[in-house]
Design an enzyme around this catalytic site. Structure first.
Site, short mmCIF file in Angstrom:
data_model
loop_
_atom_site.label_atom_id
_atom_site.label_comp_id
_atom_site.label_asym_id
_atom_site.label_seq_id
_atom_site.Cartn_x
_atom_site.Cartn_y
_atom_site.Cartn_z
N MET A 1 11.37 24.19 1.56
CA MET A 1 10.49 23.33 0.39
C MET A 1 11.28 22.66 -0.13
SD MET A 1 7.92 24.37 -2.19
CE MET A 1 6.37 24.32 -0.97
N ARG B 1 -10.96 -0.20 15.46
CA ARG B 1 -10.30 1.13 14.41
C ARG B 1 -11.70 0.02 13.05
NH1 ARG B 1 -4.70 2.24 11.60
NH2 ARG B 1 -5.43 -0.41 11.00
N LYS C 1 0.59 -1.18 -0.12
CA LYS C 1 -0.10 0.35 0.12
C LYS C 1 0.60 1.40 0.37
CE LYS C 1 -0.38 -0.35 5.15
NZ LYS C 1 -0.83 -0.86 6.64
N TYR D 1 15.38 29.75 7.01
CA TYR D 1 14.14 30.65 7.21
C TYR D 1 14.07 30.48 9.07
CZ TYR D 1 11.89 29.98 2.81
OH TYR D 1 11.78 30.31 1.90
C1 PLP Z 1 -0.11 -1.48 6.28
C2 PLP Z 1 -1.00 -3.01 7.41
C3 PLP Z 1 0.04 -3.71 7.38
C4 PLP Z 1 1.46 -4.19 7.03
O1 PLP Z 1 2.24 -3.11 8.53
P1 PLP Z 1 4.02 -3.04 8.69
O2 PLP Z 1 3.29 -2.44 10.36
O3 PLP Z 1 3.91 -2.29 7.73
O4 PLP Z 1 3.76 -4.18 8.56
C5 PLP Z 1 -0.53 -5.86 8.27
N1 PLP Z 1 -2.35 -5.44 7.93
C6 PLP Z 1 -2.91 -4.03 7.95
C7 PLP Z 1 -4.48 -4.60 7.90
C8 PLP Z 1 -2.71 -3.10 7.40
O5 PLP Z 1 -3.30 -1.65 7.26
#
Ligand code: PLP
Length: 363
Positions: free
Chosen positions: A307, A134, A34, A259
């Protein structure tokens, strides 16, 4: 051309995948790619992983649908689990056509599958809320949900029960064991395969290893444990964010840099400039003293990150000249350490890369 680039060693990702298998030899791995593969380039990373056989990389996971579609459109053919699941009934149809596996996170997503009329069979994972609070179904809803899904002709029988660990990076937190026990008892009751562990679970909680593990961060060679090394030294950082010194100037004692003049020279000082800034994803909150490697030596950040560039204090590094190589993070300076200076985690830095820095892939 600006010399700033992210070098990504695809071989390091395979090495880290093998490390994940060494931690948990009995589990299959769902490679989490992801957020553009945590900034490493989802399509390129998926292509590289897909070049290994399906027993090494049986499936991928992404957060949401659009990420899965992008991978399919780019020719990635292995199954892709969509962690956040569907947002419409059309998503269910698309999932069946494109071989996306769906996580069912709530009763609404379950209903969408129950109402769907797909030609190809759907693969679903059922998420249980064991403590993250969640997403996920309540344990109490599992029995009815399973009954309804098992009666459907278009849902494959091989459903997986999954959950997500909230505190696995804290070695003394009792919640992890409770979450694992909750999921294990549900899986035993309904005779279902399971998936629990993220990277921290794989590294630190053997009891969380199950039929499927879901490593993300560790695949890119970084430690989810908030430490620099320790028991994760068999991971290799896949990305090196590199650049060159673009300018050097001398300033007098009492002069400020950048800055707000947050850094003021206590003596005559030599200031170096590097062409990377917060619009590239370098954390703006990195304070004075955050390490940057120049010719392999640690040099402290001096002044606010701007930036497009940042400044470093080269006083005493008299041999450093314009064009010398710079590493912002990578194999020799972990992104987790840079992140800790900036009050964040490496996940945020890698996930926040903006795409302005080109990525060069190495085998
Ligand atoms: C992002 C995610 C993972 C991977 O987590 P890491 O800490 O990057 O290994 C696994 N399961 C779910 C549901 C996630 O959202």
């Amino acid at each position: 051309m600006r010399p700033t680039k992210a070098l990504v060693r695809l071989g390091a990702i395979l090495h880290n995948l093998e490390t994940a298998y060494r931690y948990a030899p009995g589990s299959k791995i769902m490679a989490v790619i992801k957020a553009n593969a945590y900034g490493h380039g989802a399509v390129e990373v998926a292509r590289a992983l897909q070049s290994y056989d399906a027993s090494t990389v049986p499936a991928f996971a992404v957060a949401f649908f659009d990420e899965a579609v992008q991978l399919r459109d780019a020719g990635i053919s292995r199954p892709i689990l969509v962690l956040q699941g569907t947002t419409s009934e059309a998503d269910v149809i698309e999932a069946s056509e494109k071989d996306f596996w769906l996580v069912l996170n709530n009763p609404l997503q379950v209903d969408r599958v129950l109402r769907s009329d797909t030609k190809r069979r759907l693969r679903v994972w059922i998420k249980i809320d064991t403590g993250m609070h969640r997403l996920g179904l309540d344990e109490a809803d599992l029995e009815n949900t399973l009954q309804a899904l098992r009666a459907l002709p278009n849902v494959q029988n091989e459903m997986v029960l999954c959950t997500h660990l909230a505190c696995a990076d804290e070695l003394n937190n009792p919640l992890t064991r409770q979450q694992v026990e909750r999921l294990r008892s549900c899986a035993a009751k309904f005779k279902l395969p399971m998936s629990i562990a993220n990277s921290a679970g794989i590294i630190a909680w053997p009891e969380s290893h199950a039929d499927w593990n879901r490593p993300g961060y560790m695949l890119y060679g970084n430690s989810p444990m908030g430490t620099f090394g320790g028991n994760t030294k068999d991971l290799v950082a896949a990305m090196t964010m590199s650049s060159q010194v673009m300018a050097i100037r001398e300033i007098s004692a009492g002069e400020g840099v950048g800055y707000g003049h947050d850094w003021v020279a206590s003596k005559r000082s030599r200031i170096g400039v590097i062409s990377i800034g917060y619009a590239d994803g370098y954390p703006r909150h990195a304070p004075n003293g955050t390490p940057v490697l120049v010719n392999g030596q640690r040099v402290p950040l001096a002044g606010r990150v701007s930036m497009d560039m940042l400044s470093i204090d080269l006083t005493g590094f008299d041999d450093v000249k314009i064009g010398d190589p710079v590493e912002l993070w990578g194999e020799s300076l972990s992104v987790d350490e840079v992140a800790s200076f900036a009050g964040t985690i490496g996940y945020e830095i890698l996930g926040g890369l903006t795409g302005r820095v080109p990525i060069t892939y190495l085998p």
